[in-house]
Design a protein around this motif. Sequence first.
Motif, mmCIF file in Angstrom:
data_model
loop_
_atom_site.group_PDB
_atom_site.id
_atom_site.type_symbol
_atom_site.label_atom_id
_atom_site.label_comp_id
_atom_site.label_asym_id
_atom_site.label_seq_id
_atom_site.Cartn_x
_atom_site.Cartn_y
_atom_site.Cartn_z
ATOM 1 N N LEU A 203 -18.326 -4.290 13.122
ATOM 2 C CA LEU A 203 -17.598 -3.073 14.248
ATOM 3 C C LEU A 203 -15.841 -2.637 12.394
ATOM 4 N N LEU A 204 -16.624 -3.921 11.096
ATOM 5 C CA LEU A 204 -15.064 -3.643 10.372
ATOM 6 C C LEU A 204 -16.143 -2.215 9.831
ATOM 7 N N CYS A 205 -17.476 -2.190 9.797
ATOM 8 C CA CYS A 205 -17.743 -1.023 8.678
ATOM 9 C C CYS A 205 -18.500 0.069 9.715
ATOM 10 N N LYS A 206 -18.340 0.144 10.550
ATOM 11 C CA LYS A 206 -18.476 1.710 11.516
ATOM 12 C C LYS A 206 -16.667 2.184 11.427
ATOM 13 N N TYR A 207 -15.474 1.384 11.379
ATOM 14 C CA TYR A 207 -14.489 2.529 11.105
ATOM 15 C C TYR A 207 -13.680 2.189 10.384
ATOM 16 N N ARG A 208 -14.887 2.271 8.749
ATOM 17 C CA ARG A 208 -14.145 2.199 7.073
ATOM 18 C C ARG A 208 -13.213 2.710 7.240
ATOM 19 N N ARG A 209 -13.836 4.564 7.580
ATOM 20 C CA ARG A 209 -12.541 5.433 7.428
ATOM 21 C C ARG A 209 -11.163 5.560 7.407
ATOM 22 N N HIS A 210 -11.193 5.310 9.873
ATOM 23 C CA HIS A 210 -9.928 4.622 9.889
ATOM 24 C C HIS A 210 -9.354 3.676 9.136
ATOM 25 N N ALA A 211 -9.865 2.503 8.649
ATOM 26 C CA ALA A 211 -8.968 1.298 8.136
ATOM 27 C C ALA A 211 -8.796 1.975 6.848
ATOM 28 N N LEU A 212 -9.634 2.445 5.880
ATOM 29 C CA LEU A 212 -8.631 2.939 4.812
ATOM 30 C C LEU A 212 -7.262 3.957 5.191
ATOM 31 N N VAL A 213 -7.467 5.022 5.732
ATOM 32 C CA VAL A 213 -5.910 6.088 6.058
ATOM 33 C C VAL A 213 -5.167 4.658 7.018
ATOM 34 N N LEU A 214 -5.594 3.409 7.648
ATOM 35 C CA LEU A 214 -4.228 2.980 8.380
ATOM 36 C C LEU A 214 -3.964 2.129 7.112
ATOM 37 N N ILE A 215 -4.745 1.582 5.785
ATOM 38 C CA ILE A 215 -4.540 0.849 4.620
ATOM 39 C C ILE A 215 -3.129 1.803 3.953
ATOM 40 N N MET A 216 -3.597 2.950 4.180
ATOM 41 C CA MET A 216 -2.466 3.971 2.975
ATOM 42 C C MET A 216 -1.349 4.119 3.711
ATOM 43 N N ILE A 217 -1.137 4.163 5.029
ATOM 44 C CA ILE A 217 0.350 3.643 5.850
ATOM 45 C C ILE A 217 0.845 2.987 5.245
ATOM 46 N N VAL A 218 -0.272 1.530 5.858
ATOM 47 C CA VAL A 218 0.574 0.690 5.543
ATOM 48 C C VAL A 218 1.215 0.450 3.651
ATOM 49 N N ALA A 219 0.363 0.855 2.923
ATOM 50 C CA ALA A 219 0.956 1.026 1.746
ATOM 51 C C ALA A 219 2.025 1.489 1.560
ATOM 52 N N ALA A 220 2.254 2.780 2.375
ATOM 53 C CA ALA A 220 3.250 3.601 2.314
ATOM 54 C C ALA A 220 4.858 3.137 2.385
ATOM 55 N N ILE A 221 4.110 2.456 3.639
ATOM 56 C CA ILE A 221 5.552 2.291 4.286
ATOM 57 C C ILE A 221 6.136 0.691 3.148
ATOM 58 N N ILE A 222 5.565 -0.163 2.666
ATOM 59 C CA ILE A 222 5.904 -1.130 2.168
ATOM 60 C C ILE A 222 6.035 -1.205 0.725
ATOM 61 N N THR A 223 5.643 0.305 -0.069
ATOM 62 C CA THR A 223 5.916 0.406 -1.703
ATOM 63 C C THR A 223 6.916 1.169 -1.663
ATOM 64 N N PRO A 224 7.443 1.459 -2.521
ATOM 65 C CA PRO A 224 8.101 3.194 -3.296
ATOM 66 C C PRO A 224 7.664 3.825 -3.233
ATOM 67 N N PRO A 225 8.458 5.208 -2.726
ATOM 68 C CA PRO A 225 8.186 6.642 -2.329
ATOM 69 C C PRO A 225 6.962 7.489 -3.714
ATOM 70 N N ASP A 226 6.073 6.919 -4.039
ATOM 71 C CA ASP A 226 5.626 7.736 -4.954
ATOM 72 C C ASP A 226 3.621 7.490 -4.987
ATOM 73 N N LEU A 227 3.528 8.287 -5.112
ATOM 74 C CA LEU A 227 1.808 8.422 -5.437
ATOM 75 C C LEU A 227 1.329 7.112 -6.092
ATOM 76 N N MET A 228 1.649 7.310 -6.955
ATOM 77 C CA MET A 228 1.310 5.771 -7.960
ATOM 78 C C MET A 228 1.057 4.767 -7.444
ATOM 79 N N THR A 229 2.055 4.780 -7.162
ATOM 80 C CA THR A 229 2.465 2.767 -6.409
ATOM 81 C C THR A 229 1.511 3.020 -5.519
ATOM 82 N N LEU A 230 1.895 4.236 -4.101
ATOM 83 C CA LEU A 230 0.954 3.791 -3.283
ATOM 84 C C LEU A 230 -1.028 3.560 -3.795
#
Length: 250
Positions: A203-230
């Motif tokens: 299941l995790l292998c199947k939804y790798r792309r979806h997980a990457l998008v979700l990870i980027m969203i979580v990273a954007a929420i918990i980090t300061p607003p700049d692309l480098m930190t993201l």
Amino acid sequence: MTFGDHLEVLRRMLCRIIAVVAALMIVIFCFKDVTFSLLLAPSKSDFITYQWLAALCGKVGIDFNLEDYFVQLIATDLSSQFMTHVTASCNLALLIASPYIVFELFRFISPALYENERKYSVRVVLSVYLLFIVGVLMTYFVLFPISFRFLGTYQVAAEVTNNITIDSYIGTLSTLTLLMGVVFQLPVLTYFLAKMGIIDSDLLCKYRRHALVLIMIVAAIITPPDLMTLAIVTIPMYLLYELSILIIKH
């Protein structure tokens, strides 16, 4: 043991933890120069991370030379420096005492566990703690220095200078440290979800792309607003996702 006896054991355990944390807090508070030399080090242009990068790039023939910078840290309230000193001492005391706190909590819970449960519990507790420490170290040596360098020196115009308050600096460092320590628990979380039959490696292998998008969203929420930190946060989080797949498989 009766319920009252359990409460008495719990009370003694909490008193020991509070005593240890309080003692460490007093010691850290007294060594103010050492404490804040460590806490303020990531804001310097000669921080050890940049020295490591320069040495590493020099070995492969790359000229790595970042410009020096200086960001003024200020206090705007009468009591802000003192309260920041107290808060920083408390946070560091909790961090340093965390192995003892984990030991006390495990010692309190372990009598209720079977022998096989106790063995697995030790592995889980060690994994959680080690992953948390890795998250803390990543924040201190990588995430926060680069984020502070970018945001602290960013200017919309030459007439606008950056003066960062000390409570904002310490608060941001503490928050990022805690969040990254929690985020790095992803392999443990997926391990338990797999044990409960909710997810599996396929299941995790199947939804790798979806997980990457979700990870980027979580990273954007918990980090300061700049692309480098993201990007800095997204890469290790995705590597933890891949590590989780390997853990579930084996």
